[in-house]
Design a protein around this motif. Structure first.
Motif, PDB file in Angstrom:
ATOM      1  N   GLU A  96       0.851  -1.179   0.000  1.00  0.00           N
ATOM      2  CA  GLU A  96       0.000   0.000   0.000  1.00  0.00           C
ATOM      3  C   GLU A  96       0.893   1.237   0.000  1.00  0.00           C
ATOM      4  N   PHE A  97       0.620   2.154  -0.933  1.00  0.00           N
ATOM      5  CA  PHE A  97       1.390   3.394  -1.012  1.00  0.00           C
ATOM      6  C   PHE A  97       1.205   4.176   0.281  1.00  0.00           C
ATOM      7  N   VAL A  98       2.317   4.705   0.831  1.00  0.00           N
ATOM      8  CA  VAL A  98       2.276   5.476   2.068  1.00  0.00           C
ATOM      9  C   VAL A  98       2.509   6.951   1.786  1.00  0.00           C
ATOM     10  N   VAL A  99       3.641   7.288   1.162  1.00  0.00           N
ATOM     11  CA  VAL A  99       3.982   8.696   0.914  1.00  0.00           C
ATOM     12  C   VAL A  99       5.139   8.745  -0.076  1.00  0.00           C
ATOM     13  N   ASP A 100       5.270   9.872  -0.782  1.00  0.00           N
ATOM     14  CA  ASP A 100       6.414  10.098  -1.663  1.00  0.00           C
ATOM     15  C   ASP A 100       7.300  11.153  -1.020  1.00  0.00           C
ATOM     16  N   LEU A 101       8.530  10.808  -0.681  1.00  0.00           N
ATOM     17  CA  LEU A 101       9.455  11.731  -0.030  1.00  0.00           C
ATOM     18  C   LEU A 101      10.182  12.625  -1.030  1.00  0.00           C
ATOM     19  N   MET A 102      10.007  12.375  -2.315  1.00  0.00           N
ATOM     20  CA  MET A 102      10.521  13.227  -3.394  1.00  0.00           C
ATOM     21  C   MET A 102      12.055  13.292  -3.443  1.00  0.00           C
ATOM     22  N   ALA A 103      12.733  12.341  -2.843  1.00  0.00           N
ATOM     23  CA  ALA A 103      14.196  12.229  -2.908  1.00  0.00           C
ATOM     24  C   ALA A 103      14.549  10.782  -2.618  1.00  0.00           C
ATOM     25  N   ASP A 104      15.663  10.318  -3.170  1.00  0.00           N
ATOM     26  CA  ASP A 104      16.084   8.942  -2.928  1.00  0.00           C
ATOM     27  C   ASP A 104      16.312   8.701  -1.444  1.00  0.00           C
ATOM     28  N   VAL A 105      15.846   7.564  -0.970  1.00  0.00           N
ATOM     29  CA  VAL A 105      16.016   7.165   0.428  1.00  0.00           C
ATOM     30  C   VAL A 105      17.281   6.317   0.515  1.00  0.00           C
ATOM     31  N   THR A 106      18.193   6.697   1.413  1.00  0.00           N
ATOM     32  CA  THR A 106      19.437   5.947   1.563  1.00  0.00           C
ATOM     33  C   THR A 106      19.385   4.976   2.736  1.00  0.00           C
ATOM     34  N   GLY A 107      18.394   5.130   3.612  1.00  0.00           N
ATOM     35  CA  GLY A 107      18.253   4.213   4.733  1.00  0.00           C
ATOM     36  C   GLY A 107      16.961   4.460   5.491  1.00  0.00           C
ATOM     37  N   LEU A 108      16.416   3.410   6.075  1.00  0.00           N
ATOM     38  CA  LEU A 108      15.231   3.489   6.929  1.00  0.00           C
ATOM     39  C   LEU A 108      15.543   2.816   8.253  1.00  0.00           C
ATOM     40  N   ARG A 109      15.196   3.472   9.356  1.00  0.00           N
ATOM     41  CA  ARG A 109      15.411   2.896  10.685  1.00  0.00           C
ATOM     42  C   ARG A 109      14.155   3.077  11.515  1.00  0.00           C
ATOM     43  N   HIS A 110      13.667   1.987  12.093  1.00  0.00           N
ATOM     44  CA  HIS A 110      12.433   1.982  12.875  1.00  0.00           C
ATOM     45  C   HIS A 110      12.745   2.226  14.348  1.00  0.00           C
ATOM     46  N   ASP A 111      11.985   3.127  14.978  1.00  0.00           N
ATOM     47  CA  ASP A 111      12.081   3.367  16.414  1.00  0.00           C
ATOM     48  C   ASP A 111      10.936   2.599  17.073  1.00  0.00           C
ATOM     49  N   ALA A 112      11.238   1.498  17.720  1.00  0.00           N
ATOM     50  CA  ALA A 112      10.207   0.652  18.328  1.00  0.00           C
ATOM     51  C   ALA A 112       9.488   1.344  19.473  1.00  0.00           C
TER      52      ALA A 112
END
Length: 178
Positions: A96-112
């Motif tokens: 499911e599409f969430v959002v477009d950040l309009m720039a390449d993503v170099t990393g994602l980190r989740h804060d539990a």
């Protein structure tokens, strides 16, 4: 790579790249995110997936995945080249599409602690994303190219890419309230 693989914009108007075959297909084709569900033996493959020939589904995205992070027991937040974020259900194989950040993503980190995801961008910005609502807010700016990581101590750490910039580690405090 063949056909439109690696260059999904190569397809004409109303068409998208089927990243399995490398062919440009109509947006309503079953192997595209805009397409219908298709039967696959006893299973039902959702939009964006194809039958694997053994009764299972293979999910395909319209562009190369640049980062991902688990955000629940059944969901991964997935970033595509270009900055689009999708929430992928690992059980149903649907995105499911969430959002477009309009720039390449170099990393994602989740804060539990609070459920947010911190996305480092090619623009050196770090943004805070809610993986289920798509709400985005600016967080910090990285001093150079690098990666970020959530620490159990309540900080978001930046580490530089050493072959590009021999800078120092840096951290920013994470929000403490929900």
């Amino acid at each position: 790579m063949s056909g439109c693989q690696g260059s999904p914009d190569a397809c004409g108007p109303g068409q998208v790249c089927d990243v399995i075959s490398g062919e440009c297909k109509d947006g309503g084709d079953g192997c595209t995110l805009a397409g219908p569900s298709t039967a696959c033996d006893a299973a039902e493959c959702g939009p964006g997936s194809a039958c694997d020939g053994r009764g299972g589904c293979i999910f395909t995205f319209v562009a190369r995945v640049s980062a991902s992070a688990p955000v629940s027991p059944v969901h991964n937040l997935v970033a595509l080249l270009g900055g689009e974020l999708y929430r992928f259900n690992v059980v149903t194989h649907e995105a499911e599409f969430v959002v477009d950040l309009m720039a390449d993503v170099t990393g994602l980190r989740h804060d539990a602690f609070d459920g947010h995801v911190y996305a480092s961008l090619s623009t050196l910005e770090v943004v805070r994303v809610h993986p289920f609502t798509g709400a985005v807010e600016p967080f910090e700016t990285m001093p150079a190219k690098g990666r970020v990581a959530v620490s159990p101590s309540g900080a978001l750490w930046f580490t530089p890419v050493k072959y590009l910039n021999a800078g120092a580690l840096q951290s920013w405090p994470l929000p403490t309230g929900l």
